[in-house]
Motif scaffolding. Structure first.
Motif, short mmCIF file in Angstrom:
data_model
loop_
_atom_site.label_atom_id
_atom_site.label_comp_id
_atom_site.label_asym_id
_atom_site.label_seq_id
_atom_site.Cartn_x
_atom_site.Cartn_y
_atom_site.Cartn_z
N GLY A 1 0.92 7.21 -11.88
CA GLY A 1 1.34 6.76 -13.21
C GLY A 1 2.63 5.97 -13.26
O GLY A 1 3.07 5.55 -14.32
N LYS A 2 3.25 5.77 -12.10
CA LYS A 2 4.49 4.99 -12.06
C LYS A 2 4.20 3.53 -12.46
O LYS A 2 3.18 2.97 -12.07
CB LYS A 2 5.05 5.03 -10.63
CG LYS A 2 6.43 4.47 -10.52
CD LYS A 2 7.42 5.55 -10.17
CE LYS A 2 8.81 4.98 -10.11
NZ LYS A 2 9.83 6.04 -10.10
N LYS A 3 5.12 2.92 -13.22
CA LYS A 3 4.92 1.52 -13.62
C LYS A 3 5.40 0.62 -12.49
O LYS A 3 6.60 0.37 -12.36
CB LYS A 3 5.71 1.22 -14.89
CG LYS A 3 5.06 1.76 -16.15
CD LYS A 3 5.51 0.95 -17.37
CE LYS A 3 4.69 1.27 -18.61
NZ LYS A 3 4.81 2.68 -19.02
N ILE A 4 4.52 0.16 -11.69
CA ILE A 4 4.87 -0.78 -10.62
C ILE A 4 3.74 -1.78 -10.50
O ILE A 4 2.57 -1.40 -10.50
CB ILE A 4 5.16 -0.05 -9.28
CG1 ILE A 4 5.39 -1.05 -8.15
CG2 ILE A 4 4.06 0.94 -8.91
CD1 ILE A 4 5.88 -0.41 -6.84
N ARG A 5 4.10 -3.07 -10.49
CA ARG A 5 3.07 -4.12 -10.41
C ARG A 5 2.95 -4.62 -8.98
O ARG A 5 3.94 -4.68 -8.25
CB ARG A 5 3.45 -5.31 -11.31
CG ARG A 5 3.46 -4.98 -12.79
CD ARG A 5 4.16 -6.10 -13.57
NE ARG A 5 3.46 -7.38 -13.43
CZ ARG A 5 4.03 -8.56 -13.71
NH1 ARG A 5 5.30 -8.61 -14.11
NH2 ARG A 5 3.34 -9.67 -13.56
N PHE A 6 1.75 -5.01 -8.60
CA PHE A 6 1.51 -5.60 -7.28
C PHE A 6 0.97 -7.01 -7.50
O PHE A 6 -0.08 -7.18 -8.13
CB PHE A 6 0.50 -4.76 -6.50
CG PHE A 6 0.93 -3.32 -6.30
CD1 PHE A 6 1.99 -3.01 -5.46
CD2 PHE A 6 0.29 -2.28 -6.97
CE1 PHE A 6 2.41 -1.69 -5.28
CE2 PHE A 6 0.69 -0.96 -6.80
CZ PHE A 6 1.76 -0.66 -5.95
N ILE A 7 1.69 -8.01 -7.01
CA ILE A 7 1.29 -9.40 -7.24
C ILE A 7 0.96 -10.07 -5.91
O ILE A 7 1.81 -10.18 -5.02
CB ILE A 7 2.41 -10.18 -7.97
CG1 ILE A 7 2.77 -9.48 -9.30
CG2 ILE A 7 1.98 -11.63 -8.24
CD1 ILE A 7 3.98 -10.07 -10.01
N ALA A 8 -0.29 -10.52 -5.78
CA ALA A 8 -0.77 -11.16 -4.55
C ALA A 8 -0.87 -12.66 -4.79
O ALA A 8 -1.58 -13.10 -5.70
CB ALA A 8 -2.13 -10.59 -4.17
N PHE B 1 0.80 -1.24 0.00
CA PHE B 1 0.00 0.00 0.00
C PHE B 1 0.83 1.28 0.00
O PHE B 1 0.48 2.24 -0.69
CB PHE B 1 -1.01 -0.01 1.15
CG PHE B 1 -2.22 -0.87 0.91
CD1 PHE B 1 -2.33 -1.65 -0.24
CD2 PHE B 1 -3.27 -0.94 1.84
CE1 PHE B 1 -3.44 -2.46 -0.47
CE2 PHE B 1 -4.39 -1.74 1.62
CZ PHE B 1 -4.47 -2.50 0.46
N PRO B 2 1.95 1.36 0.74
CA PRO B 2 2.71 2.61 0.68
C PRO B 2 3.26 2.95 -0.72
O PRO B 2 3.62 4.09 -0.97
CB PRO B 2 3.84 2.37 1.69
CG PRO B 2 3.23 1.44 2.69
CD PRO B 2 2.43 0.49 1.84
N PHE B 3 3.29 1.96 -1.62
CA PHE B 3 3.72 2.22 -3.00
C PHE B 3 2.54 2.62 -3.90
O PHE B 3 2.75 3.04 -5.04
CB PHE B 3 4.38 0.98 -3.61
CG PHE B 3 5.76 0.66 -3.07
CD1 PHE B 3 6.89 1.27 -3.59
CD2 PHE B 3 5.92 -0.25 -2.03
CE1 PHE B 3 8.16 0.98 -3.11
CE2 PHE B 3 7.19 -0.55 -1.53
CZ PHE B 3 8.32 0.06 -2.07
N VAL B 4 1.31 2.45 -3.41
CA VAL B 4 0.12 2.70 -4.25
C VAL B 4 0.05 4.15 -4.75
O VAL B 4 -0.27 4.38 -5.93
CB VAL B 4 -1.18 2.27 -3.52
CG1 VAL B 4 -2.42 2.87 -4.16
CG2 VAL B 4 -1.28 0.74 -3.51
N PRO B 5 0.36 5.17 -3.92
CA PRO B 5 0.30 6.55 -4.45
C PRO B 5 1.17 6.74 -5.69
O PRO B 5 0.76 7.43 -6.62
CB PRO B 5 0.81 7.39 -3.27
CG PRO B 5 0.47 6.59 -2.06
CD PRO B 5 0.65 5.16 -2.47
N ASP B 6 2.35 6.11 -5.72
CA ASP B 6 3.21 6.21 -6.91
C ASP B 6 2.50 5.63 -8.13
O ASP B 6 2.51 6.22 -9.22
CB ASP B 6 4.51 5.42 -6.71
CG ASP B 6 5.49 6.15 -5.80
OD1 ASP B 6 5.21 7.30 -5.41
OD2 ASP B 6 6.55 5.56 -5.48
N ARG B 7 1.87 4.48 -7.95
CA ARG B 7 1.17 3.83 -9.06
C ARG B 7 0.00 4.70 -9.54
O ARG B 7 -0.23 4.84 -10.74
CB ARG B 7 0.69 2.45 -8.59
CG ARG B 7 -0.39 1.79 -9.43
CD ARG B 7 0.14 1.11 -10.68
NE ARG B 7 -0.97 0.48 -11.39
CZ ARG B 7 -1.13 -0.83 -11.52
NH1 ARG B 7 -0.24 -1.66 -11.05
NH2 ARG B 7 -2.18 -1.32 -12.16
#
Ligand SMILES: *Cc1c(COP(=O)(O)O)cnc(C)c1O
Length: 452
Positions: free
Chosen positions: A285-292, A276-282
């Motif tokens: 528009g930042k390219k970052i994937r979240f894999i659960a 979640f702390p990376f979600v604001p970047d995403r």
């Protein structure tokens, strides 16, 4: 030189001062919890028998940052900040150009991320005069985390432990007792919910849903007692965000930014904590994937339905909109006990529904292949749960090997496996089996999802 560094550590002064609330930043509204009887949105008074008001407030808060009380930060000092590792040895063994990092929460007293929220929850209970806390535990990690936290703050605890785990993991039970809490196998004869299940099936292996029913019933029957949940709820996920906040700083120290963040999901809290702390970047528009990553034997995100369902088996808790396999779902007794839950955190479910988080499922043997490869390169013996994240991280690193891309992978090693050696023993003896949950069993349990 940052590139030769193996361990990125922060001083105690860098323990986060606030929890991060992702609800402040996502545009999609979170559907409210509903009263189990009336199906109307549940108000604070519906939760008051179970939780202290401060936590009920955090559950619905839209504030971006919530200050961490000093007494909580003081206890965090016992193991925080936690280290971030660069997996040099695993990278080398894989022959991948990818850079692999992992955040390790196994150095906490209970051996996982769970004390991050246990300490916070017990603190607010103590502030509001609670004398005793009940809870359920699956694999035993949450029960031991709560026992540790209640012991630190001088409050009594009773833990309903899923019967299959109680038998499989006697050392977790002893940990709970070492910290002074009471622990019984669930279903137990101590509650009506437990007695009803035992009457129908005296050999019931139990499930998290059943144990929740027991702990909730115990709490509502007594004035001095409240209930604590180790995952799923918004405030629990928020307490875990100190993990991701530290990781952001540590990745900066490593002069790196993740192309993907990977975590295992049971109820969703350790994953939310790192992601979640990376979600604001995403969102910017930042390219970052979240894999659960979840087990094939308990595939709520990959095969469940996004619908309102009860949090427990007896249908006593408020209804939550989440990915669910149906609240009567009783999973096979796989070793990743912490991932055997019919539902998923509403916040994680919402972000999966909107495509922000990618769900993925694995069978347990391939997960243990990854766990052993990790232990033989990086040294730490991982718990079966985060070994799902390791499997995904290794698979992504192998894709990089094929494509020649040097991606940056961050995964969450949310706990060690030192109490899971019987699972490793089964793996080495060849007795471990893969269970996929059969389609007709899912369909049957899904019929228990209420329609209204
Ligand atoms: C409890 C636990 C889990 C599963 O719960 P989440 O809320 O999904 O994090 C996973 N790994 C470990 C080590 C746990 O203790």
């Amino acid at each position: 030189m940052a590139d030769a560094t193996t361990k990125f550590t922060l001083p105690e002064s860098d323990i986060p001062t606030h929890w991060y609330n992702v609800q402040a930043d996502i545009e999609w509204p979170l559907d409210p919890a509903l009263h189990p009887g009336t199906h109307q949105p549940a108000g604070p008074e519906d939760f008051a028998p179970l939780f202290p008001m401060a936590l009920i407030g955090q559950e619905v808060s839209k504030e971006r940052w919530i200050e961490i009380p000093d007494e909580v930060r003081d206890i965090y000092r016992l193991w925080r900040p936690t280290p971030l590792f660069r997996a040099h040895r695993l990278e080398k063994a894989l022959g991948t150009p990818a850079r692999i990092f992992y955040k390790y929460e196994g150095g906490s007293p209970a051996g996982s991320h769970k004390p991050n929220t246990a300490v916070a929850q017990v603190y607010y209970n103590k502030q509001e005069g609670t004398k005793r806390i009940t809870t359920e535990t699956g694999a035993g990690q949450w029960g031991s985390a709560l026992a540790f936290a209640t012991n630190q703050m001088g409050i009594k605890a009773k833990v309903y432990m899923v019967s299959a785990s109680y038998k499989q993991k006697p050392y977790r039970k002893s940990m709970i007792e070492t910290w002074g809490a009471e622990v019984v196998p669930s279903p137990s004869p101590d509650t009506k919910a437990g007695r009803d299940i035992l009457a129908a099936d005296p050999d019931s292996p139990g499930s998290l849903g059943i144990a929740i029913s027991e702990a909730v019933e115990d709490a509502v029957m007594r004035d001095d007692t409240k209930y604590a949940l180790g995952s799923v709820l918004n405030h629990v996920l928020m307490h875990q965000t100190i993990i991701g906040q530290e990781a952001i700083k540590q990745m900066e120290m490593a002069d790196a930014y993740p192309d993907m963040v990977i975590g295992c999901v049971g109820g969703g809290s350790n994953f939310a904590g790192i992601a979640f702390p990376f979600v604001p970047d995403r969102l910017k528009g930042k390219k970052i994937r979240f894999i659960a990553v979840e087990p094939e034997a308990s595939p709520s995100l990959t095969r469940g339905k996004f619908a309102y369902d009860f949090g427990d088996t007896a249908g006593m808790t408020p209804l939550m909109k989440m990915h669910t396999l149906g609240h009567t779902f009783v999973p096979n007794p796989i070793h990743a006990g912490g991932l055997r839950y019919h539902g998923m955190a509403p916040l994680v479910s919402l972000l999966v529904a909107h495509g922000l988080i990618e769900p993925r499922a694995y069978h347990q043997k391939t997960v243990f292949d990854a766990a052993v490869q990790f232990a033989r390169t990086e040294g730490i013996i991982p718990a079966p749960e985060p070994s799902h994240a390791i499997r995904a991280a290794i698979d992504e690193a192998l894709l990089c090997k094929e494509s020649g891309e040097a991606k940056t992978i961050l995964f969450h090693l949310c706990g060690h496996g030192n109490f899971d050696m019987s699972a490793y023993e089964q793996y080495f003896s060849g007795e471990m089996v893969d269970y996929a949950y059969p389609e007709e069993a899912i369909a049957r349990a899904m019929e228990s999802v209420p329609v209204f």
